[in-house]
Structure formats: structure tokens, C-alpha cells
Design an enzyme around this catalytic site. Structure first.
Site, PDB file in Angstrom:
ATOM      1  CB  SER A 123      -9.890  70.243 -52.169  1.00 32.27           C
ATOM      2  OG  SER A 123      -8.740  69.842 -52.906  1.00 32.27           O
TER       3      SER A 123
ATOM      4  CB  VAL B 270      -5.157  70.178 -53.505  1.00 32.08           C
ATOM      5  CG1 VAL B 270      -3.866  70.959 -53.746  1.00 32.08           C
ATOM      6  CG2 VAL B 270      -5.964  70.087 -54.796  1.00 32.08           C
TER       7      VAL B 270
ATOM      8  CD  GLU C 121      -9.965  75.841 -43.846  1.00 28.69           C
ATOM      9  OE1 GLU C 121     -10.671  74.852 -44.186  1.00 28.69           O
ATOM     10  OE2 GLU C 121     -10.078  76.961 -44.340  1.00 28.69           O
TER      11      GLU C 121
ATOM     12  CB  CYS D 155     -13.705  76.651 -45.642  1.00 29.39           C
ATOM     13  SG  CYS D 155     -13.200  77.980 -44.536  1.00 29.39           S
TER      14      CYS D 155
END
Length: 601
Positions: free
Chosen positions: A277, A280, A298, A332
Site C-alpha cells: 500500500s 506502508v 509498487e 494490484c
């Protein structure tokens, strides 16, 4: 003329032509693989006489309960690596990497083939493991865990060396006949890799393979929601590495919570790849900044799936359903926003609902089903909160919209949901859902479409469906993302030659392709003499410098960079004239009494 045969294309469908081309390529690949096989016998005896067992414990910290999301079955208990154990893991990998970094590309290819063979032989175990650990279906595991991993390994074998081979670079005119230039890539050392839970096997193997082919070691921190398979994956890697005669400590797969990941970032690794995320990701950057450790991030997306009025719905609908609901949207690059042009909107929605009626959700290891469970406790509640917010603000749920199971416990399912009449006032229009929701938004003009597409902070991928390829390309260029697919969805990860990465809140840097291999390498710019000609600076520029040096350089600039051939020719003549008439160099200054040559003490 009436009896003249029709052209071949009239008698053969394009599908048949495509099939023939694919079969031809497969035959070519099989033949060349047999003739030029990268498989080779180990060049060394097995490490430690074939005993590849660990000499250390796999984490002694806080327990990590492992539960199957689809059934609630207890899979076992792992333990988090303590900060001291993380640092020890890094040191083991770094020591092993000293030897591995000196290997040839032939040796690295052979290891990739050993890994590929292992995956081929254990497809069923991999699929079963992934399905139990994440709740996805067996078919999704076969595609997302096995096939993508095999393609990664095949691509590295065939193209990895070319990506890391020395690359010649151009030199300026003034140096063209005396100097050559190139870039070379060297191993970095140890790569720290932090991966999420949605593809527990592929996420580890894919990035480990890249690190190894670039000559590095790796320490991989897996998610606490997909830790049960960590030891099994590490055992496999230890076996294939050890059989080749290299220290199996080269790859460490560690388990733990946030503290474990934070320690890994600052453990001494030479680069960090983080997939997760944005929240983080920022913490990873902050931690890495204290040691100036470079990072690749990413960080998810809110991908647009654009359907134009002229799209081929027969082709598009099944892809749309897959884009929204594969792996229950826990991907994702899931298609999170379906931007459907007004003229085709109703028909698109009707066909989607019709197809969804024929699908089933359940436990893939027990029955045939199309969709599985939500992996992480709390995620179903997050998805439902976004759906309910949209409904309160005017959206309509046409299918699904309900969670099953006790929140915070397993099993937890969220029904495949179709949400229409969505606008930008709703949280789900811009916030990543990471769940099985097809959010449908109408649009009229390309200007309106561009504004909607770029209204989120993310910029990972996109898909555009239209029979007019010029229009599709034009729309693609106006969407700010790192990847785009024309008339397809999520095909980039399977084309390993392409870099995978996003922009804006989706992160920076990329993995896959030559960019991924070079991203795990240390670049060095090198110059050398061309043809053995050791060229020195012209006499008038050597120390002590001639008083005409400045004027000569200025005329040389006109010669090389002149705006016309006349200006260049004039500069050349003036430069040669100045060189010919340059005054003699000044005499050396006498050494001052009791002082140095430059007059200082």
C-alpha cells in the site's frame, strides 16, 4: 473469372491463421530448445555433500497463526523473525552472494532451468497450497502462480544475458576517433524483497529469480497473511541452489509483522523492492532513507477499464468480468473502474449481469467455482463500507453487494458486485477497493473520460476497448499510468519483456523486463581508447596552458556546434589559424629560494 479461386484469407478465418502462427512458434521454440538446451549438469559437487538443511531456526518471535480464508481450516503456526534474526538472515545471504556474484550467465541460466523444472513438476502442489492459503480458485492459482512464474523463468533464460550484457554508447564528435564508451552491469549484493499475500508463490519466485540472475542474493519478507508456505518455498530454493554446488543460504524467506519488514529495510541490504500500500510504502522510503538504500515501490492502483461505443462486446464482456473479479479483485492491476461510454452502457451492464448469473462462488478445493474468498480479515468490511457509501450517495447495486461470514474471522466471502450510477463524489470512485466490485461509470466525450481516468491519485494500469485503434491509442496516451492494454486486460505481466510499474501514488521504479534486471544491478560507465590510440590533450591545452587556449576552444565550439556549415567552416579556419600562431608557452618559473615551485611554504 467466375471460377477464379478466392484469396486464401477469404477461405481461412483469422482465428485459424492466428492458431497456425501460434503452433508454428511453439514448434520453433520446442525445436530450438532441444537443439540449444540451457540445461546443464552442475559444475560443482552438491553443497555440503547434499545436506541442505538449515543450521538455524526459522523465526522465534511472535506467533503467526495460519488459517485458510475459504474454509477456516487451521494450516499451522509460524513465528516472526526477531530484529536480530533478520540481521542474521541478511548476513547469511550476503556471505553466500560473494560466491554467487562471480558466476557466469551459463551457470545462472542452468539454475533458472532447475527452478523451472521444479515448478513444472509441482504444479498441483503449488495450486493447492496457494488456494488453501489465499482462498483463490485452483484455476486462478494455475494462471497467476504457475504460468506467470514459468514465463518469468523462461524469459530470463532466453533474454536475461542480453539485458545485462555491456552496452555501447555514443561519444561526441571531438572524441569519436579516439574514445569508445559503454555501460556494464554488476551484481548489487543482496536485495531485500517485501511482498504481499495475494500471490504467495509467484511473488516470491519471480523476484528471487530476477535477483539471482542479476548475480545477487535475496532476503524475502512474506506477508503475515500468507506465511504458511514460506518454509516450503525456501526449502525448494535451498535444494535447487545446493544441488548446483552453491551455498543455499543465498535466498532467505522470512516471516513476520511490520517490525520484521522495517528491520529488513535497514539491515544492510543493497536495494529494497516493496509491493503493498502507499501508506506502508512511505514508511519503507522513510526507513530506507536513513541508510540511503534505494527502493522500488509498487503501491497498488485504481485501474480504468474503458469501453467505447464501438467496442466489440462479444470480445469485451468475459474480459471485463475477469478484470473485475479474478482473485476476488485482490490484485494490484484489477480493473476497479469500468468507464463505459453512454451509447453502449446499458447493453454492457445487461451482458455482464447475464454472465454473472452463470458463475459460482465457493471453495475451489471442494467444488467447481469461479470466485473464491477474501484473504485478509477486515478486507470484506473495507469493501462493504465503500459499497454502502456509494449506495447512500446514489449508486445502485445490481448484483451482489453482500458479505458472508463473520468479520475478522474466516471464512469470509464477498459476493461479486456490480455497482452502477457511480460518480466522483463517492469514495469507491477514487479509493482502491481491492475486492470483487465492478464499479460502472458513464461517460460521453473523450475530454470527460480523461478527467475521470486521471481523477485518482493512482497511476498503475489501464485497459481501452475500441475497434478504432487510433482512438484507443489516443485515449491511452491521455491516461496517466505506467501501463496500458488495448483491447485486453492485465496482459503486461505475462509479457516479461515489458517493465511493470506505475506512477504517482502507484509508486516508482519497475520490475520485469530489462528495467527489472538492471534495477537489481549496479551500473558502471566505462570509457577506453579506441583502436589503442592513447590521445593526449593538444599541446596548447597542456600545462602550462597557452595564452591562446581560450580563443582556440571558442572557435572549436563554432566548428562543432555551428548553426550552419558556413559558421562551422569559419570556426574551423579560425581555430587552425589560432593554433598555428599560438605563442610559445611561458617559461617555467624559477623555484623561489627556500620555497616550493609555486611560491608557497
Amino acid at each position: 473469372r467466375k471460377n477464379r479461386k478466392k484469396p486464401m484469407l477469404d477461405n481461412m478465418s483469422y482465428g485459424s491463421i492466428a492458431l497456425a502462427l501460434v503452433l508454428g512458434y511453439v514448434c520453433y521454440y520446442v525445436v530450438t530448445s532441444l537443439l540449444f538446451s540451457p540445461r546443464r549438469k552442475p559444475s560443482r559437487p552438491a553443497y555440503n555433500s547434499g545436506d541442505f538443511k538449515r543450521t538455524y531456526k526459522r523465526g522465534t518471535g511472535k506467533p503467526i497463526p495460519c488459517t485458510s480464508p475459504a474454509t477456516g481450516e487451521t494450516l499451522g503456526t509460524c513465528h516472526a523473525y526477531t530484529p536480530e534474526e533478520v540481521k542474521a538472515a541478511y548476513k547469511r545471504a550476503a556471505k553466500a552472494a560473494e560466491d554467487w556474484s562471480k558466476t557466469s550467465f551459463d551457470e545462472r541460466r542452468a539454475l533458472m532451468m532447475d527452478m523451472l523444472d521444479w515448478v513444472l513438476d509441482h504444479q498441483e502442489e503449488i495450486a493447492q497450497m496457494s488456494t488453501k492459503e489465499t482462498g483463490k480458485t485452483l484455476a486462478e492459482a494455475a494462471l497467476g502462480e504457475v504460468m506467470t512464474t514459468l514465463e518469468k523463468l523462461r524469459w530470463l533464460v532466453q533474454h536475461g544475458e542480453d539485458c545485462l550484457a555491456p552496452e555501447s554508447r555514443g561519444v561526441p564528435l571531438l572524441l569519436r576517433f579516439t574514445k569508445s564508451a559503454r555501460v556494464e552491469w554488476y551484481p548489487l549484493g543482496v536485495i531485500g524483497i517485501i511482498v504481499p499475500w495475494n500471490y504467495p508463490f509467484h511473488n516470491v519466485l519471480s523476484h528471487v529469480a530476477t535477483a539471482l540472475f542479476a548475480g545477487n542474493g535475496a532476503v524475502v519478507k512474506v506477508s503475515e497473511w500468507a506465511s504458511h508456505s514460506a518454509g516450503w518455498i525456501e526449502d525448494m530454493l535451498r535444494e535447487v541452489i545446493g544441488k548446483r554446488g552453491f551455498n543455499p543460504d543465498l535466498v532467505q524467506v522470512i516471516t513476520g509483522y511490520g517490525e520484521t519488514g522495517a528491520t529488513l529495510v535497514q539491515s544492510g541490504v543493497d536495494k529494497v523492492l516493496f509491493i503493498g500500500s502507499p501508506q506502508v510504502g512511505k514508511l519503507v522510503m522513510k526507513g530506507a532513507s536513513s541508510t540511503l538504500t534505494p527502493v522500488i515501490l509498487e503501491l497498488g492502483g485504481k485501474d480504468a477499464f474503458v469501453v467505447c461505443d464501438d467496442a466489440d462486446l462479444d470480445h469485451c464482456i468475459d474480459i471485463a468480468v475477469r478484470g473485475a473479479f479474478i482473485n476476488c479483485g485482490q490484485n494490484c492491476i484489477s480493473a476497479e473502474r469500468f468507464l463505459v461510454q453512454e451509447g453502449i452502457h446499458d447493453e454492457f451492464v445487461r451482458r455482464v449481469l447475464e454472465k454473472l448469473k452463470k458463475t459460482d462462488q465457493g471453495v475451489s478445493t471442494q467444488t467447481r467455482c469461479d470466485f473464491g474468498a477474501i484473504t485478509m480479515p477486515g478486507q470484506a468490511d473495507h469493501v462493504d463500507k465503500l459499497v454502502q457509501d456509494a449506495v447512500k450517495k446514489g449508486a445502485r447495486v445490481l448484483s451482489g453487494g453482500k458479505k458472508r461470514g463473520t468479520e475478522g474471522k474466516h471464512p469470509t466471502f464477498y459476493e461479486p458486485t456490480v455497482l452502477v450510477d457511480v460518480d466522483l463524489k463517492m469514495d469507491i470512485a477514487t479509493e482502491e477497493a481491492f475486492g470483487p466490485v465492478m464499479t460502472v461509470v458513464r461517460w460521453k466525450t473523450e475530454e470527460e473520460l480523461e478527467a475521470i481516468c486521471n481523477s485518482t491519485p493512482y497511476g498503475l494500469g489501464s485497459s481501452i476497448f475500441s475497434k478504432d485503434y487510433s482512438k484507443a491509442e489516443r485515449i491511452s496516451q491521455r491516461i496517466v499510468t505506467g501501463m496500458a492494454n488495448i483491447n485486453d486486460f492485465a496482459i503486461v505481466p505475462l509479457i516479461q519483456s515489458l517493465p511493470f510499474g506505475g506512477v504517482r501514488a502507484s509508486g516508482f521504479g519497475a520490475f520485469n523486463g530489462k528495467e527489472g534486471l538492471r534495477g537489481f544491478s549496479r551500473a558502471k560507465s566505462i570509457t577506453t581508447d579506441r583502436l589503442g590510440i592513447r590521445a593526449a590533450a593538444p599541446g596548447w591545452l597542456q600545462y602550462p596552458v597557452s595564452s591562446s587556449a581560450k580563443s582556440i576552444v571558442q572557435q572549436a565550439m563554432f566548428m562543432v556546434y555551428g548553426r550552419s556549415w558556413i559558421e562551422s567552416a569559419k570556426g574551423c579556419v579560425n581555430m587552425l589559424s589560432l593554433v598555428a600562431s599560438a605563442p610559445a608557452k611561458p617559461e617555467k618559473k624559477e623555484t623561489a629560494k627556500n620555497g616550493s615551485k609555486n611560491g608557497t611554504h
